[in-house]
Design an enzyme around this catalytic site. Sequence first.
Site, PDB file in Angstrom:
ATOM      1  N   CYS A  34       0.988  -7.012  -9.225  1.00  0.00           N
ATOM      2  CA  CYS A  34       0.169  -6.207 -10.143  1.00  0.00           C
ATOM      3  C   CYS A  34       0.174  -4.605  -9.847  1.00  0.00           C
ATOM      4  O   CYS A  34      -0.790  -4.135  -9.306  1.00  0.00           O
ATOM      5  CB  CYS A  34      -1.418  -6.419  -9.984  1.00  0.00           C
ATOM      6  SG  CYS A  34      -1.647  -8.230 -10.241  1.00  0.00           S
ATOM      7  N   GLU A  35       1.667  -4.390  -9.640  1.00  0.00           N
ATOM      8  CA  GLU A  35       1.957  -3.001  -9.594  1.00  0.00           C
ATOM      9  C   GLU A  35       3.067  -2.716 -10.440  1.00  0.00           C
ATOM     10  O   GLU A  35       4.120  -3.406 -10.374  1.00  0.00           O
ATOM     11  CB  GLU A  35       2.495  -2.721  -7.952  1.00  0.00           C
ATOM     12  CG  GLU A  35       1.330  -3.144  -7.055  1.00  0.00           C
ATOM     13  CD  GLU A  35       0.877  -2.009  -6.093  1.00  0.00           C
ATOM     14  OE1 GLU A  35       1.473  -0.842  -6.274  1.00  0.00           O
ATOM     15  OE2 GLU A  35       0.212  -2.327  -5.289  1.00  0.00           O
TER      16      GLU A  35
END
Length: 416
Positions: free
Chosen positions: A342-343
């Site tokens: 999640c980046e």
Amino acid sequence: MNHFGYRDGELWCEDVPLARIAAEVGTPTYVYSSATITRHYRVFDDALAGAPHQIHYSVKANSNIAILRLLADLGAGFDVVSAGEIHRLEVAGAPLDRVVFSGVGKTAAEMRYALERGIHAFNVESEAELELLSSVASAMGLCAPVSLRVNPDVDPQTHPYIATGLRESKFGIPWPRAEAAYARAAALPGIRVVGVDCHIGSQLTSLAPFLDAVDRMLELATRLRASGFPIEDLDLGGGLGITYRDEAPPHPDDLARAIIERTRGCGMKLLFEPGRVIVGNAGVLLMSVLYEKASEARRFVIVDAAMNDAIRPALYGAYHAIWPVSASDGSEVIVDVVGPVCESGDFFAKQRGLAPVVSGDLLALMSAGAYGFSMSSNYNARPRAAEVLVRGDRYDVVRDRESMADLVRGERLPAR
Ligand code: LLP
């Protein structure tokens, strides 16, 4: 030169098809070629044949114990930066009297650990470290063999995060203070001076900064020897770059020739600490395509490996080639190759031409043998990848894929 290539449209490592490893071990998996590691080590070692020398492979680049044992069997020494790396060498059965210990923040416990195991030398990076090492060694009734890591203040022309020999860098003893530090070392009861050391940076692609550093270090060593210091080792660090895309780093033969020419007759042994050049192009990260998706602006290939497995693109904007495991007809689409983390920084390639893929296809992130697995983490509670070492037509799983239980190992729920 490495042992990854296509046969009948399929990507192989030595005599093993990568698709077979993916089917049997799963993905993501790091795959290393022992023939490539052996070749790279020998090329470097042979290049230095004209001078007394020792190669100290830099363990941080890839510290899998199977690779450490392979290199130890070839005659390598090692450069470490923690007691943990010494422990890995011990488990691998590597000779610890061929270890040099670098790093700006060694603890007293790490010094004791290394002294108990009789390492070759400490590369000491500050006067404060020198004082502590002397007292630790004295308390053990020992004298610590020491080279001072001096910062020669040359610009290695590499990524700022991996340039280490500049005046602004935290590494080494500042050039103007070097001789005073040697004088202090000579006065300390628990220190025995054995050499001089530098390391100016990593992924160097030209000879000039290396040779500037050699000239400066040679000048310093000569002056110290003239003043009576028993300088036997001239440790020139690591840093030789590799080809990730189109870089043309010097060949080890050219580097060695230039250094041997400069140091001929100096009476010292040459030490090198290469990491990347030995293992970088000897490993790939094998991964599977999970999904494809297109937005108005981009087309994404989502794979099952992520920045926690291989952080170089996210951290340095590094380029790694991506090859399909089944060769395509040559057609290409422009895509971003991204992982599940999640980046937005979780990518392996941006706007890259890649053969069209579908879910389940295999891809190989190339040149991933150095600073790949060794920099991996469990971010997003992702188990770390398996590691495989290929030898000819066989392979061994040299590290199991982590399990769910591994993810919480050592954690504890306090009483409610
Ligand atoms: N010796 C010392 C004291 C070092 O600090 C290093 C690397 C080496 C030797 C080995 O350098 P090599 O031959 O591998 O260039 N994570 C970064 C590289 C960090 C290098 C740190 N020091 C990357 O992925 O590019």
